[in-house]
Design a protein around this motif. Structure first.
Motif, PDB file in Angstrom:
ATOM      1  N   ILE A 173       2.946  -1.326   4.142  1.00 32.06           N
ATOM      2  CA  ILE A 173       2.459   0.034   3.903  1.00 32.06           C
ATOM      3  C   ILE A 173       3.639   0.998   3.833  1.00 32.06           C
ATOM      4  O   ILE A 173       4.598   0.867   4.600  1.00 32.06           O
ATOM      5  N   ASN A 174       3.589   1.898   2.888  1.00 35.50           N
ATOM      6  CA  ASN A 174       4.592   2.947   2.731  1.00 35.50           C
ATOM      7  C   ASN A 174       3.861   4.280   2.674  1.00 35.50           C
ATOM      8  O   ASN A 174       3.024   4.482   1.805  1.00 35.50           O
ATOM      9  N   VAL A 175       4.185   5.144   3.607  1.00 34.56           N
ATOM     10  CA  VAL A 175       3.630   6.495   3.604  1.00 34.56           C
ATOM     11  C   VAL A 175       4.766   7.430   3.213  1.00 34.56           C
ATOM     12  O   VAL A 175       5.851   7.366   3.777  1.00 34.56           O
ATOM     13  N   SER A 176       4.511   8.273   2.233  1.00 32.57           N
ATOM     14  CA  SER A 176       5.565   9.111   1.677  1.00 32.57           C
ATOM     15  C   SER A 176       4.985  10.418   1.167  1.00 32.57           C
ATOM     16  O   SER A 176       3.791  10.522   0.898  1.00 32.57           O
ATOM     17  N   ILE A 188       0.864  -1.179   0.000  1.00 31.86           N
ATOM     18  CA  ILE A 188       0.000   0.000   0.000  1.00 31.86           C
ATOM     19  C   ILE A 188       0.904   1.233   0.000  1.00 31.86           C
ATOM     20  O   ILE A 188       1.748   1.388   0.881  1.00 31.86           O
ATOM     21  N   TRP A 189       0.726   2.098  -0.971  1.00 26.76           N
ATOM     22  CA  TRP A 189       1.453   3.372  -1.042  1.00 26.76           C
ATOM     23  C   TRP A 189       0.464   4.485  -0.730  1.00 26.76           C
ATOM     24  O   TRP A 189      -0.570   4.602  -1.395  1.00 26.76           O
ATOM     25  N   VAL A 190       0.774   5.269   0.270  1.00 24.88           N
ATOM     26  CA  VAL A 190      -0.059   6.398   0.667  1.00 24.88           C
ATOM     27  C   VAL A 190       0.801   7.652   0.546  1.00 24.88           C
ATOM     28  O   VAL A 190       1.845   7.757   1.193  1.00 24.88           O
ATOM     29  N   TYR A 191       0.372   8.577  -0.302  1.00 26.96           N
ATOM     30  CA  TYR A 191       1.125   9.811  -0.525  1.00 26.96           C
ATOM     31  C   TYR A 191       0.406  10.961   0.166  1.00 26.96           C
ATOM     32  O   TYR A 191      -0.791  11.171  -0.047  1.00 26.96           O
ATOM     33  N   ILE A 192       1.160  11.679   1.002  1.00 33.28           N
ATOM     34  CA  ILE A 192       0.601  12.822   1.720  1.00 33.28           C
ATOM     35  C   ILE A 192       1.459  14.051   1.434  1.00 33.28           C
ATOM     36  O   ILE A 192       2.615  13.933   1.055  1.00 33.28           O
TER      37      ILE A 192
END
Length: 152
Positions: A76-79, A37-41
């Protein structure tokens, strides 16, 4: 199935970001057996650091686990989106004002490209100044893809 998962993760991410100055740019799911899961903020007027991404990741993982979203496991990766990813949310444009950009846009069904300085940004339009000094104003609805060109 994947669209529903993206929708749910987006909702959970929005709830995590509610009391912060961050906004959700995009959620992607890659892979099937053990999804990644890639979550871009991003933030309106500053960058996002690794500690902040880690905190969002912990909180979001907790919520995803509570909703038993991926019983077989996931990563999960938040970036932050970084400069290599196209701008996908109009809230990303103001902080890139003054930077060089490549813009693909659509006029009357025809796809066109322009390169120049992101000169102005408002709630409805962006303005790109070309090398010859002319300025092209584009409505957000016309934009297909905008990439910031990194300077060295």
């Amino acid at each position: 199935m994947q669209n529903k998962a993206i929708q749910k993760i987006s909702e959970l991410a929005e709830s995590v970001l509610t009391n912060t100055d961050f906004f959700l740019v995009e959620v992607e799911i890659k892979g099937n057996k053990e999804p990644v899961i890639w979550v871009y903020i991003d933030a309106d007027d500053r960058g996002v650091n690794m500690d902040e991404c880690a905190e969002v990741s912990r909180e979001l993982s907790f919520l995803m686990d509570a909703h038993d979203m991926f019983p077989g496991g996931y990563r999960i990766n938040v970036s932050s989106p970084g400069v290599t990813r196209p701008l996908s949310d109009k809230r990303q444009y103001p902080k890139n004002k003054g930077r060089k950009a490549k813009v693909k846009y659509k006029v009357d069904g025809e796809y066109l490209k322009i390169e120049g300085i992101l000169q102005d940004v408002d709630d409805n339009d962006i303005a790109i100044e070309q090398e010859d000094g002319s300025v092209l104003k584009l409505h957000y609805d016309q934009l297909v893809e905008t990439k910031i060109i990194p300077t060295i």
